[in-house]
Motif scaffolding. Structure first.
Motif, PDB file in Angstrom:
ATOM      1  N   GLU A   7      50.487  53.311   3.397  1.00  0.00           N
ATOM      2  CA  GLU A   7      49.438  53.935   2.595  1.00  0.00           C
ATOM      3  C   GLU A   7      49.332  55.427   2.923  1.00  0.00           C
ATOM      4  O   GLU A   7      49.404  55.832   4.085  1.00  0.00           O
ATOM      5  CB  GLU A   7      48.104  53.246   2.881  1.00  0.00           C
ATOM      6  N   LYS A   8      49.212  56.235   1.863  1.00  0.00           N
ATOM      7  CA  LYS A   8      49.010  57.691   1.930  1.00  0.00           C
ATOM      8  C   LYS A   8      50.286  58.475   2.247  1.00  0.00           C
ATOM      9  O   LYS A   8      50.253  59.701   2.353  1.00  0.00           O
ATOM     10  CB  LYS A   8      47.907  58.057   2.939  1.00  0.00           C
ATOM     11  N   LEU A   9      51.420  57.786   2.397  1.00  0.00           N
ATOM     12  CA  LEU A   9      52.701  58.476   2.566  1.00  0.00           C
ATOM     13  C   LEU A   9      53.514  58.320   1.287  1.00  0.00           C
ATOM     14  O   LEU A   9      53.339  57.360   0.544  1.00  0.00           O
ATOM     15  CB  LEU A   9      53.461  57.918   3.770  1.00  0.00           C
ATOM     16  N   PRO A  10      54.445  59.263   1.015  1.00  0.00           N
ATOM     17  CA  PRO A  10      55.213  59.185  -0.232  1.00  0.00           C
ATOM     18  C   PRO A  10      56.135  57.971  -0.268  1.00  0.00           C
ATOM     19  O   PRO A  10      56.667  57.561   0.779  1.00  0.00           O
ATOM     20  CB  PRO A  10      56.021  60.495  -0.240  1.00  0.00           C
ATOM     21  N   PRO A  11      56.341  57.369  -1.447  1.00  0.00           N
ATOM     22  CA  PRO A  11      57.238  56.224  -1.570  1.00  0.00           C
ATOM     23  C   PRO A  11      58.658  56.571  -1.135  1.00  0.00           C
ATOM     24  O   PRO A  11      59.138  57.687  -1.376  1.00  0.00           O
ATOM     25  CB  PRO A  11      57.195  55.903  -3.070  1.00  0.00           C
ATOM     26  N   ALA A  12      59.319  55.629  -0.490  1.00  0.00           N
ATOM     27  CA  ALA A  12      60.708  55.831  -0.066  1.00  0.00           C
ATOM     28  C   ALA A  12      61.602  55.964  -1.296  1.00  0.00           C
ATOM     29  O   ALA A  12      61.526  55.148  -2.220  1.00  0.00           O
ATOM     30  CB  ALA A  12      61.163  54.655   0.790  1.00  0.00           C
ATOM     31  N   GLU A  69      65.066  56.175   4.082  1.00  0.00           N
ATOM     32  CA  GLU A  69      63.658  56.542   4.202  1.00  0.00           C
ATOM     33  C   GLU A  69      62.803  55.298   4.435  1.00  0.00           C
ATOM     34  O   GLU A  69      61.853  55.323   5.222  1.00  0.00           O
ATOM     35  CB  GLU A  69      63.195  57.275   2.947  1.00  0.00           C
ATOM     36  N   ALA A  70      63.139  54.202   3.765  1.00  0.00           N
ATOM     37  CA  ALA A  70      62.393  52.953   3.952  1.00  0.00           C
ATOM     38  C   ALA A  70      62.548  52.446   5.385  1.00  0.00           C
ATOM     39  O   ALA A  70      61.585  51.976   6.003  1.00  0.00           O
ATOM     40  CB  ALA A  70      62.880  51.900   2.962  1.00  0.00           C
ATOM     41  N   PHE A  86      59.693  51.407   8.121  1.00  0.00           N
ATOM     42  CA  PHE A  86      59.457  50.019   8.531  1.00  0.00           C
ATOM     43  C   PHE A  86      60.404  49.492   9.611  1.00  0.00           C
ATOM     44  O   PHE A  86      60.097  48.495  10.255  1.00  0.00           O
ATOM     45  CB  PHE A  86      59.534  49.102   7.300  1.00  0.00           C
ATOM     46  N   GLY A  87      61.537  50.153   9.802  1.00  0.00           N
ATOM     47  CA  GLY A  87      62.461  49.772  10.859  1.00  0.00           C
ATOM     48  C   GLY A  87      62.802  48.298  10.880  1.00  0.00           C
ATOM     49  O   GLY A  87      63.071  47.685   9.835  1.00  0.00           O
ATOM     50  N   LEU A 138      65.287  42.545   5.426  1.00  0.00           N
ATOM     51  CA  LEU A 138      65.966  42.526   4.136  1.00  0.00           C
ATOM     52  C   LEU A 138      65.835  43.873   3.435  1.00  0.00           C
ATOM     53  O   LEU A 138      64.776  44.226   2.904  1.00  0.00           O
ATOM     54  CB  LEU A 138      65.386  41.410   3.254  1.00  0.00           C
ATOM     55  N   TYR A 139      66.914  44.647   3.463  1.00  0.00           N
ATOM     56  CA  TYR A 139      66.990  45.914   2.744  1.00  0.00           C
ATOM     57  C   TYR A 139      68.128  45.826   1.739  1.00  0.00           C
ATOM     58  O   TYR A 139      69.243  45.441   2.094  1.00  0.00           O
ATOM     59  CB  TYR A 139      67.270  47.075   3.700  1.00  0.00           C
TER      60      TYR A 139
END
Length: 200
Positions: free
Chosen positions: A141-146, A151-152, A156-157, A162-163
Motif C-alpha cells: 500500500e502507498k508504493l507504486p505498482p511493480a 520490482e515485485a 515481496f521477496g 509464484l512469480y
C-alpha cells in the motif's frame, strides 16, 4: 500461453499459494483464490492493505456470481452482458444473509463485492481451472505498482513463491468501476473503458 504453464499456475493457486502474475488489466497483480479465506488474509498482510477495503474478484462467467450470494435482477442482466467480458469492475450487493456472514472476510462488512469478467484468454482459461480469483496491484500500500517481476521481488521477496513474468507492464489506467444497487447504476471511476449510463 502454454496450456501446461496455465495448468501449473492453476494447481499452485488451488493449493492456496499467492502469485504475482500479469492481470487482465495489463499490470502485475497479486493473485489468489477468492474463496480461500487464509489466502485472502495473507494478501492483505502482504500489501498492508486497509482491512475495510475489499478486493476485486475476477470471474469467468455470470453464473459465478451465485457463489457469492449475488442475485441478478432481470433489469440488470442486460447491462452486465453489455460490458462483460471487458475491463469493467462492477460492485454488486450480497443479497443472501448466509453469504453476508460466510463471506465477511471478502466484503469486509460492506455487504457488497466488486466483480470483473475479463476478455483476456489467459485469464478465462485460468479461472475456469481455479474458480474465482482476487487480483490486486502487485505493491505494498502507498508504493507504486511493480512494472517488472524484479520490482515485485524487491517488494515481496521469498514471501511469494509464484512469480510469472510477461516483461515490463506499464501502469495503465485501472478498470472502470461501477456500482449497482437497487437497480440504480453509478459510475465511481472512469478507467480504460469509457462508458455512459443508460437512461434509468
Amino acid at each position: 500461453m502454454n496450456s501446461e504453464k496455465i495448468k501449473d499456475i492453476a494447481k499452485r493457486l488451488k493449493r492456496g499459494e499467492i502469485g504475482v502474475i500479469p492481470s487482465d488489466t495489463l499490470v502485475y497483480g497479486l493473485t489468489g483464490q477468492a474463496l480461500n479465506r487464509s489466502t485472502i488474509e495473507n494478501i492483505y498482510k502482504l500489501k498492508g492493505r486497509r482491512p475495510d477495503k475489499p478486493f476485486i474478484i475476477v470471474i469467468s462467467k455470470l453464473s459465478d456470481l451465485v457463489r457469492f450470494g449475488v442475485k441478478i435482477d432481470k433489469a440488470i442482466s442486460p447491462f452486465l452482458k453489455k460490458f462483460w467480458p471487458g475491463p469493467v469492475s462492477i460492485i454488486l450487493s450480497i443479497t443472501e444473509r448466509t453469504y453476508q456472514k460466510k463471506l465477511a472476510y471478502l466484503h469486509r462488512q460492506t455487504r457488497t463485492l466488486a466483480f470483473r469478467l475479463p476478455k483476456n484468454k489467459f485469464w478465462q482459461e485460468l479461472i475456469k481451472k481455479t474458480g474465482p480469483l482476487v487480483s490486486t496491484s502487485a505493491n505494498p500500500e502507498k508504493l507504486p505498482p511493480a512494472q517488472t517481476i524484479s520490482e515485485a521481488r524487491e517488494y515481496f521477496g521469498e514471501k511469494i513463491k509464484l512469480y510469472f513474468s510477461a516483461g515490463r507492464r506499464l501502469n495503465n489506467p485501472s478498470s472502470t468501476l461501477i456500482k449497482i444497487k437497487n437497480n440504480k447504476v453509478e459510475i465511481l471511476r472512469q478507467g480504460r473503458a469509457k462508458i455512459k449510463l443508460w437512461k434509468q
